[in-house]
Design a protein around this motif. Structure first.
Motif, PDB file in Angstrom:
ATOM      1  N   LEU A  68       0.834  -1.204   0.000  1.00  0.00           N
ATOM      2  CA  LEU A  68       0.000   0.000   0.000  1.00  0.00           C
ATOM      3  C   LEU A  68       0.869   1.255   0.000  1.00  0.00           C
ATOM      4  CD1 LEU A  68      -2.674  -1.153   2.542  1.00  0.00           C
ATOM      5  CD2 LEU A  68      -3.136  -0.465   0.194  1.00  0.00           C
ATOM      6  N   LYS A  69       1.881   1.282   0.837  1.00  0.00           N
ATOM      7  CA  LYS A  69       2.761   2.451   0.917  1.00  0.00           C
ATOM      8  C   LYS A  69       3.527   2.666  -0.382  1.00  0.00           C
ATOM      9  CE  LYS A  69       3.386   2.461   5.879  1.00  0.00           C
ATOM     10  NZ  LYS A  69       4.293   2.274   7.003  1.00  0.00           N
ATOM     11  N   GLN A  70       3.862   1.565  -1.053  1.00  0.00           N
ATOM     12  CA  GLN A  70       4.562   1.652  -2.332  1.00  0.00           C
ATOM     13  C   GLN A  70       3.605   1.980  -3.477  1.00  0.00           C
ATOM     14  OE1 GLN A  70       6.254  -2.267  -2.602  1.00  0.00           O
ATOM     15  NE2 GLN A  70       7.845  -1.847  -1.105  1.00  0.00           N
ATOM     16  N   LYS A  71       2.322   2.060  -3.158  1.00  0.00           N
ATOM     17  CA  LYS A  71       1.264   2.337  -4.137  1.00  0.00           C
ATOM     18  C   LYS A  71       1.128   1.230  -5.180  1.00  0.00           C
ATOM     19  CE  LYS A  71       0.771   7.126  -3.329  1.00  0.00           C
ATOM     20  NZ  LYS A  71      -0.093   7.131  -2.236  1.00  0.00           N
ATOM     21  N   ARG A  72       1.483   0.019  -4.791  1.00  0.00           N
ATOM     22  CA  ARG A  72       1.265  -1.122  -5.680  1.00  0.00           C
ATOM     23  C   ARG A  72      -0.178  -1.590  -5.563  1.00  0.00           C
ATOM     24  NH1 ARG A  72       5.996  -5.395  -5.387  1.00  0.00           N
ATOM     25  NH2 ARG A  72       5.073  -6.014  -7.361  1.00  0.00           N
ATOM     26  N   LEU A  73      -0.799  -1.362  -4.416  1.00  0.00           N
ATOM     27  CA  LEU A  73      -2.231  -1.595  -4.221  1.00  0.00           C
ATOM     28  C   LEU A  73      -2.859  -0.235  -3.987  1.00  0.00           C
ATOM     29  CD1 LEU A  73      -2.251  -4.624  -1.748  1.00  0.00           C
ATOM     30  CD2 LEU A  73      -2.748  -4.677  -4.191  1.00  0.00           C
ATOM     31  N   HIS A  74      -3.942   0.030  -4.659  1.00  0.00           N
ATOM     32  CA  HIS A  74      -4.584   1.339  -4.544  1.00  0.00           C
ATOM     33  C   HIS A  74      -5.853   1.236  -3.697  1.00  0.00           C
ATOM     34  CE1 HIS A  74      -1.843   3.071  -7.420  1.00  0.00           C
ATOM     35  NE2 HIS A  74      -2.003   1.984  -8.144  1.00  0.00           N
ATOM     36  N   PRO A  75      -5.880   1.942  -2.556  1.00  0.00           N
ATOM     37  CA  PRO A  75      -7.050   1.908  -1.678  1.00  0.00           C
ATOM     38  C   PRO A  75      -8.333   2.348  -2.361  1.00  0.00           C
ATOM     39  CG  PRO A  75      -5.200   2.890  -0.552  1.00  0.00           C
ATOM     40  CD  PRO A  75      -4.798   2.724  -1.983  1.00  0.00           C
ATOM     41  N   ALA A  76      -8.234   3.128  -3.418  1.00  0.00           N
ATOM     42  CA  ALA A  76      -9.443   3.553  -4.132  1.00  0.00           C
ATOM     43  C   ALA A  76     -10.171   2.349  -4.726  1.00  0.00           C
ATOM     44  CB  ALA A  76      -9.077   4.533  -5.234  1.00  0.00           C
ATOM     45  N   HIS A  77      -9.425   1.323  -5.116  1.00  0.00           N
ATOM     46  CA  HIS A  77     -10.030   0.125  -5.688  1.00  0.00           C
ATOM     47  C   HIS A  77     -10.500  -0.848  -4.609  1.00  0.00           C
ATOM     48  CE1 HIS A  77      -7.164   1.201  -9.130  1.00  0.00           C
ATOM     49  NE2 HIS A  77      -8.363   1.616  -9.465  1.00  0.00           N
ATOM     50  N   PHE A  78      -9.885  -0.754  -3.450  1.00  0.00           N
ATOM     51  CA  PHE A  78     -10.202  -1.662  -2.340  1.00  0.00           C
ATOM     52  C   PHE A  78     -10.508  -0.815  -1.112  1.00  0.00           C
ATOM     53  CE2 PHE A  78      -6.792  -3.416  -5.043  1.00  0.00           C
ATOM     54  CZ  PHE A  78      -7.543  -4.377  -5.699  1.00  0.00           C
ATOM     55  N   PRO A  79     -11.779  -0.463  -0.890  1.00  0.00           N
ATOM     56  CA  PRO A  79     -12.156   0.557   0.099  1.00  0.00           C
ATOM     57  C   PRO A  79     -11.846   0.259   1.559  1.00  0.00           C
ATOM     58  CG  PRO A  79     -14.088  -0.566  -0.766  1.00  0.00           C
ATOM     59  CD  PRO A  79     -12.930  -1.038  -1.573  1.00  0.00           C
ATOM     60  N   ASN A  80     -11.699  -0.995   1.945  1.00  0.00           N
ATOM     61  CA  ASN A  80     -11.471  -1.295   3.362  1.00  0.00           C
ATOM     62  C   ASN A  80     -10.002  -1.478   3.712  1.00  0.00           C
ATOM     63  OD1 ASN A  80     -14.172  -1.122   3.857  1.00  0.00           O
ATOM     64  ND2 ASN A  80     -14.520  -3.305   3.625  1.00  0.00           N
ATOM     65  N   ILE A  81      -9.124  -1.296   2.756  1.00  0.00           N
ATOM     66  CA  ILE A  81      -7.695  -1.448   3.026  1.00  0.00           C
ATOM     67  C   ILE A  81      -7.147  -0.142   3.577  1.00  0.00           C
ATOM     68  CG2 ILE A  81      -5.439  -1.823   2.009  1.00  0.00           C
ATOM     69  CD1 ILE A  81      -6.647  -3.708   0.082  1.00  0.00           C
ATOM     70  N   ARG A  82      -6.556  -0.229   4.745  1.00  0.00           N
ATOM     71  CA  ARG A  82      -5.938   0.927   5.384  1.00  0.00           C
ATOM     72  C   ARG A  82      -4.623   0.480   6.013  1.00  0.00           C
ATOM     73  NH1 ARG A  82     -10.017   4.444   5.238  1.00  0.00           N
ATOM     74  NH2 ARG A  82     -12.131   3.851   5.696  1.00  0.00           N
ATOM     75  N   TYR A  83      -3.745   1.445   6.268  1.00  0.00           N
ATOM     76  CA  TYR A  83      -2.491   1.177   6.954  1.00  0.00           C
ATOM     77  C   TYR A  83      -2.280   2.265   7.988  1.00  0.00           C
ATOM     78  CZ  TYR A  83      -0.824   4.480   3.426  1.00  0.00           C
ATOM     79  OH  TYR A  83      -0.670   5.564   2.613  1.00  0.00           O
TER      80      TYR A  83
END
Length: 137
Positions: A68-83
């Motif tokens: 997530l921090k590397q922006k390889r996964l985008h929270p906009a596409h996966f709404p419940n992912i947070r860090y």
């Protein structure tokens, strides 16, 4: 010249290039990413949290947060992912700091700038006093 370094994941010795990890750990990291991404592409998993991703894939929570921090996964596409915020740990979706920590840091920087400004004005006045002093014998 090539530089030797210790891998930040396995602590093994490797020739440092563009990555801070050895090739074996880099391959494992890429496999972990593919596992997580495949898991999240399934419709029923798109609303999964980081903890559920860890449970479903076996990839560590820390590694998912790194993606997530590397922006390889985008929270906009996966709404419940947070860090976690790097300062206080509260859950965030983007950047490195939560709005509250960012605000407190900005206030601290502004206070520091005011302090520097006051000190420089004080020094300027002291210099002016020294210039205006006349001595007569």
């Amino acid at each position: 010249m090539e530089e030797l370094a210790n891998c930040s994941r396995c602590k093994g010795l490797f020739v440092k290039g563009s990555s801070a990890v050895c090739t074996a750990c880099l391959k494992q990291e890429e496999q972990d990413f593919q596992t997580v991404y495949t898991f999240l592409r399934k419709k029923q998993n798109r609303t999964a949290t980081v903890e559920q991703i860890e449970e479903g894939t076996g990839v560590s929570e820390w590694q998912v947060r790194q993606f997530l921090k590397q922006k390889r996964l985008h929270p906009a596409h996966f709404p419940n992912i947070r860090y976690g915020c790097e300062k206080c740990g509260s859950p965030i979706k983007e950047n490195r700091l939560c709005p509250e920590c960012k605000h407190s840091i900005q206030k601290g920087m502004e206070a520091q700038e005011r302090k520097k400004s006051i000190e420089s004005r004080k020094e300027e006045r002291e210099r002016e006093k020294g210039i205006r002093t006349y001595y007569s014998w």
